[in-house]
Each structure stands twice: as structure tokens, then as C-alpha cells.
Design an enzyme around this catalytic site. Structure first.
Site, mmCIF file in Angstrom:
data_model
loop_
_atom_site.group_PDB
_atom_site.id
_atom_site.type_symbol
_atom_site.label_atom_id
_atom_site.label_comp_id
_atom_site.label_asym_id
_atom_site.label_seq_id
_atom_site.Cartn_x
_atom_site.Cartn_y
_atom_site.Cartn_z
ATOM 1 N N TYR A 1 7.550 10.802 -49.662
ATOM 2 C CA TYR A 1 7.143 12.072 -48.770
ATOM 3 C C TYR A 1 6.078 11.602 -47.609
ATOM 4 C CZ TYR A 1 4.487 16.524 -47.965
ATOM 5 O OH TYR A 1 3.992 17.651 -47.450
ATOM 6 N N HIS B 1 -7.744 21.538 -49.179
ATOM 7 C CA HIS B 1 -6.475 21.710 -48.313
ATOM 8 C C HIS B 1 -5.772 23.145 -48.136
ATOM 9 C CE1 HIS B 1 -3.836 19.390 -46.310
ATOM 10 N NE2 HIS B 1 -3.882 18.370 -47.048
ATOM 11 N N THR C 1 3.085 22.275 -42.294
ATOM 12 C CA THR C 1 3.698 20.943 -42.078
ATOM 13 C C THR C 1 5.159 20.857 -42.543
ATOM 14 O OG1 THR C 1 3.193 20.571 -44.613
ATOM 15 C CG2 THR C 1 1.439 19.810 -42.855
ATOM 16 N N SER D 1 4.226 13.317 -44.600
ATOM 17 C CA SER D 1 3.742 14.832 -43.969
ATOM 18 C C SER D 1 3.800 14.697 -42.398
ATOM 19 C CB SER D 1 2.215 15.064 -44.374
ATOM 20 O OG SER D 1 1.804 16.105 -43.813
#
Length: 597
Positions: free
Chosen positions: A425, A311, A438, A427
Site C-alpha cells: 500500500y 487520523h 486518499t 498512500s
């Protein structure tokens, strides 16, 4: 909150007052100073975004293993033609399509990624033909006039020939676009062969097929100490072991691994069900993956395919575009068919199996890495549901946001299961900005809390019409949050940037960041991410905190899919049952039906 005494309510009120006071002090004092410095710094660096450097640092300085903590997966839908789901055929076709994508991108011919606010006007062949002939200096204006916004594609080059290298304190991203070989892993063994010739042209698909067939028929035993486990280690531990590997005469072999176009992982077993699919694509057995590669293309014995991606280099937007193009190309223009014969080439000379020299310290390191990996994976549960009582079509008909309804269901479910509201959360891509990454959408709000409590705790007090209004309020507010996040107006990355700036200048951490409230809002117990694509069957990731849920979800036209990961402190199966009940209640209310508790 459950069973709150007058003392605990007073404590909570005091905490809120303290947080408010700290926020005001921060806004007027050090926060304002840091903001002015951040704006000045941003103005001096027009070539990039203020968040780019800090965001890379956040990922690359983390010492946690990438597997389960950062790497995510997306699995492909099966090929519509069942005979093309053979492992060798699919591996060949997807490899060819991936190389076609890479060559198209590098030649500058890949169609730009565009966000269409008004697709009826801009996402048409006529507009695309017209805009092609407009000078690039003016083309942005033509796109702007029809509400089409080109998205940043600066991450794409890291898809290929790229690896995250473990280093002490901070890892490095490495890319070598000159390398022409593919890395193939099978049974914990590493193989390489060139997929591009001297002039950069792709090998014939029949030759790639022959080389992959050779690897699939190789009966070399699994290594006693599979090197793949090292890429699942703590980053400092792995950095020291890698140094040992390099000093032990493995420099050339590691260079081949690091510079390979990508990693193709061929598994020797079929996928049993969706839960097994999620475990296979999210982490696998640890031996047949190289988690540091920008992505592993994984294909199992029955031709089930997926991508596990690292990532730090980029986000889901780049990977999804790649996945969409590979799926479309490999299914609509497959390079080989079930009748195709592999080329008559000498694969035994073209394919090279990499051998690694391991001393006792490295063998012990691999053994320990395997033990840690097995323990982590053993503690991970993955569960899923499919809700078939409605989806995007019905929700749009009722004029509510499909994403808002899914997020509301997650809030309602947690309240039903644990009797509380927690930091959540979601994204949101900010690829509309240069080098954007993001932003966070914060789905847990006063609106979702009020609505969830009405459905879960106070059902008898509300009419169906009142409940409908509460759902609509949640939808409107969530829509506002989503637009703000996509346009860079969220607060998370801004506060992160200010904190990073303070740290880089040696300024003591402001009190605001040390407040309990700031810690709690950043301990995201419910972490969510969504995607819907004709190429993708499902996607998922590990929980971001030990007591959290990792929620991957898709809202389709007439159904909703949800994939939840969790560790032993949380019951993912029960949470999904609560999500199902919440979706059922919300849909029934929107249909005008009265619901029972």
C-alpha cells in the site's frame, strides 16, 4: 513461489480463474447496479465527495485503539540556531507560531494549497500577484491555464479545538472554535491556560513563556492513575469509561481537554537517537499524551519536537502544511529569543491544573489500559537506515522516478528476505478533488515482480543494460499508477464505496468481496508513506496488520531515509538490510556498474 508442487500450482490457477469469474460477474451484475446507484448518489450531493462519509465511518467505526493503529507522527528538524532548541524557548515559539497559523487560517488569509504541475510558470510571485486581483469566479481558470490546481483545504478547520470522542459503535468528531485555552501535559498531569484574550487576540509571547515556565517548574508528582492511558484503549472500552468519568463529576474538566486549541506535551527527558525519537513521537509513555486530540505537539527536554496526529479528521497533507508553516515561522520569525525574559504575571492564577475524580472502576480501567498499552508498545520494533550513495538528483538524471525506485527496493527486499511478493500500500492524496482524502497506489506489480526476481534470483542471466531496462519499465508503470491515483482513477476507493453502499442498503455482501484474492490484496503487509519537507526530520506509523511492516521513507537530493516499524512476527532490522542491498544494486545498475549476487 518457493518449492511449489504441481498440485499447488493447479490450486493457484483454479483460484485465479475463480477470482476472474467473480470479477466478471460483479462487473456485469450487482457491481454495475451499485455503480449506477453510487453515481446517482454522487450527482445528488455535489457539495461533497462520494468517499467522504464512508471514509469517516471507516475510521470512526473502528474499535481498535488509535495509538499504533491509526495515529502517525512527523518530527521537526532542529532549529538551525542551536540555542533556540531549549525546551521552554521552542515550546513558546512553536505555540505562538501555531496560534498565528490558526488565526491566519480563520481570517481567510492563509495562502491556498496549490499543486503546481508547471512550477516555473505558476509558483512565482508575479503569478500570485496577478491572480490575487482576478475575481474568484474566474481565478480557477487562470490557475488552470498554467497547470496549477488548488487543493481541498476542508480538513484544516479540524486542526484546532478538535478531539475524537469515544462513543459506543462509532466515535464522534468534536470541535469548539470558541475555546481560547491551550492544553499542556507534563508528567501525566493536565494544565490549561488561555492563549487568546476575550477579543480573540493572542497573549503576548512573554506571557505564554511565563505560563509554560511555571508548568515546567511545577514539581507536582505524576498521578497514580494517569488519565492519558484511557485514550489508548479499545474505543468501546474507552467510551464506557468516559461515560463513567462524566457521571463521576468530571464533565467540566473533560470539556476543557476536548475543546483546547491543541495539546502541547512536554516530556522530561532528552532524545537519545532516531529510534528513541520514533518511539517517543509515535506512542511515548502513554501517560503524557492525549491521543484523541487532533494533534499533540510534543517537545522533549532537549527541545526535540514532533507531532502525533489522530487520523480520522484528516490526512498528512493538512498536518504537513501546518508543520511547514510552524517550522518556518518559529525559526525565521521567533517570538522570543534566549535573551527574552518571561512576563511578570501571576501564572499561578492564570494556569489551572485539572483534577479528575476517579472511582474504583475508573482506577481499575486506567490500570488495565496501561497494561495493554505497555504490552502493545513492548512488541513494537522501530529500525531505520540512511542510504548515502545517491538520491533524487541522480535518479532524475537517469530519468527514473525517485518514488518508483524506493518502492521497487521495498519489493526487492521482501523477495530477498521472504522469497515472495505481498500486497503493498502506498498512500496518495486526492486533495485535488473537493473533500478528497486518499487513494491507494499499488506498488507491487508484474513489473516489480519481474525486476525483483531478475536482481534477486536470476542475476547471472541478465546484462546490466537489461537490468536498467527493467528498472525503467517499473518507473514508467509506477508513474502511471501515481497519476491515476492522484486523479481519482485508482480502484481501491471505488470498490470500497460500492461495498459501503451495498452494506448501507442491506444488500448481502457480493461474492466478489468474499473472495480470498480480495482479502489478500487488502491485507497490506507492506504499508508505505512518504514525505520530504525542510521542516520534517522523519515520520512514521505502526504496521497496519500484525504480520506487516510500516514503512516511512524520504527520498532526498543525495540520500534516502527509511524508517520501519514491525511486530515480533517480522524482522524489521533484516528487512532494512535487504532494502539497503536493493538500493545499492539498483543505483549501481543505473550507474552502469556490474553487480555481484
Amino acid at each position: 513461489m518457493k518449492n511449489m508442487t504441481s498440485d499447488s500450482i493447479l490450486t493457484l490457477v483454479d483460484c485465479c480463474r475463480k477470482t476472474e469469474e467473480l470479477a466478471r460477474q460483479f462487473e456485469k451484475g450487482i457491481g454495475r447496479e451499485l455503480h449506477e446507484q453510487l453515481v446517482a448518489q454522487d450527482n445528488q450531493n455535489k457539495h461533497t465527495s462520494y468517499i467522504t462519509g464512508p471514509w469517516f465511518d471507516m475510521y470512526l467505526k473502528s474499535r481498535e485503539p488509535v495509538v499504533l493503529n491509526f495515529n502517525a507522527f512527523m518530527s521537526f528538524n532542529p532549529d538551525p540556531k542551536s540555542e533556540y532548541n531549549d525546551q521552554l524557548i521552542r515550546a513558546t515559539n512553536m505555540t505562538v507560531s501555531a496560534i498565528r497559523f490558526m488565526k491566519t487560517f480563520r481570517a481567510g488569509y492563509l495562502e491556498p494549497e496549490v499543486f503546481h504541475l508547471n512550477p516555473e510558470k505558476s509558483d512565482t510571485e508575479i503569478f500570485k500577484k496577478i491572480i490575487r486581483f482576478v475575481p474568484s469566479s474566474l481565478s480557477w481558470f487562470g490557475a488552470y491555464m498554467v497547470n496549477a490546481y488548488p487543493l481541498d483545504m476542508s480538513q484544516y478547520f479540524r486542526l484546532f479545538n478538535s478531539t475524537r470522542l469515544p462513543k459506543l459503535n462509532r466515535d464522534e468528531l468534536y470541535t469548539d472554535e470558541k475555546a481560547k485555552h491551550l492544553l499542556v501535559m507534563r508528567n501525566g498531569n493536565f494544565y490549561i491556560f488561555d492563549v487568546l484574550d476575550r477579543d480573540g487576540n493572542m497573549l503576548k509571547p512573554s506571557e505564554i513563556q511565563a505560563h509554560l515556565k511555571y508548568i515546567l517548574s511545577d514539581n507536582s508528582p505524576a498521578p497514580a492513575f494517569p488519565l492519558g492511558y484511557l485514550s489508548s484503549e479499545n474505543r468501546d472500552t474507552w467510551a464506557l469509561l468516559r461515560k463513567n468519568l462524566l457521571e463521576s463529576g468530571n464533565e467540566e474538566a473533560l470539556q476543557k481537554v476536548d475543546s483546547a486549541v491543541f495539546c502541547l506535551s512536554l516530556d522530561d527527558f532528552p532524545v537519545k537517537d532516531f529510534v528513541h525519537l520514533s518511539h517517543t513521537m509515535l506512542h511515548g509513555d502513554g501517560a503524557n499524551r492525549w491521543y484523541d486530540k487532533s494533534f499533540n505537539l510534543i517537545i522533549t527536554k532537549d527541545g526535540t519536537a514532533g507531532i502525533n496526529f489522530e487520523h480520522s479528521w484528516g490526512d498528512g497533507v493538512a498536518v504537513l502544511r501546518f508543520q511547514n508553516e510552524v517550522f518556518k515561522d518559529s525559526t525565521k520569525a521567533p517570538a522570543i529569543s534566549p535573551q527574552s525574559q518571561p512576563a511578570s504575571v501571576d501564572s499561578s492564577t492564570a494556569v489551572r491544573k485539572l483534577d479528575f475524580k476517579l472511582n474504583d472502576a475508573l482506577k481499575a480501567g486506567i490500570t488495565k489500559a496501561k497494561q495493554k498499552f505497555d504490552a502493545s508498545v513492548e512488541g513494537l520494533s522501530v529500525n531505520m537506515i540512511q542510504f548515502h550513495e545517491g538520491g533524487k538528483d541522480l535518479l532524475k538524471q537517469k530519468k527514473v522516478s525517485p518514488d518508483a525506485v524506493a518502492q521497487l527496493a521495498f519489493q526487492m527486499a521482501f523477495l530477498r528476505q521472504y522469497n515472495q511478493t505481498v500486497a503493498t500500500y502506498e498512500s496518495c492524496s486526492t486533495a485535488a478533488f473537493k473533500h478528497g482524502r486518499t487513494e491507494t497506489i499499488r506498488p507491487a506489480s508484474i513489473h516489480t515482480k519481474k525486476c525483483s526476481e531478475a536482481f534477486v534470483r536470476e542475476l547471472s542471466k541478465h546484462s546490466t543494460e537489461e537490468l536498467q531496462k527493467l528498472v525503467v519499465e517499473c518507473s514508467k508503470y509506477h508513474g502511471r499508477l501515481t497519476k491515476e491515483a492522484a486523479m481519482g482513477q485508482g480502484f481501491d476507493r471505488h470498490l470500497f464505496g460500492l461495498r459501503y453502499l451495498a452494506s448501507s442498503k442491506g444488500i448481502p455482501l457480493p461474492d466478489f468481496y468474499q473472495d480470498q484474492a480480495y482479502a489478500r490484496i487488502n491485507h497490506n503487509i507492506i504499508s508505505t508513506s512518504t514525505l520530504v519537507s525542510p521542516a520534517v526530520q522523519l515520520g512514521g506509523f505502526g504496521p497496519v496488520v500484525a504480520d506487516g511492516f510500516g514503512v516511512g521513507y524520504q527520498v532526498h537530493d543525495d540520500w534516502i531515509g527509511c524508517n520501519v516499524s514491525s511486530y515480533p512476527t517480522r524482522n524489521g532490522k533484516e528487512y532494512l538490510q535487504c532494502i539497503y542491498k536493493s538500493l545499492e544494486d539498483i543505483f549501481n545498475v543505473l550507474k552502469g556498474k556490474k553487480i555481484g549476487s
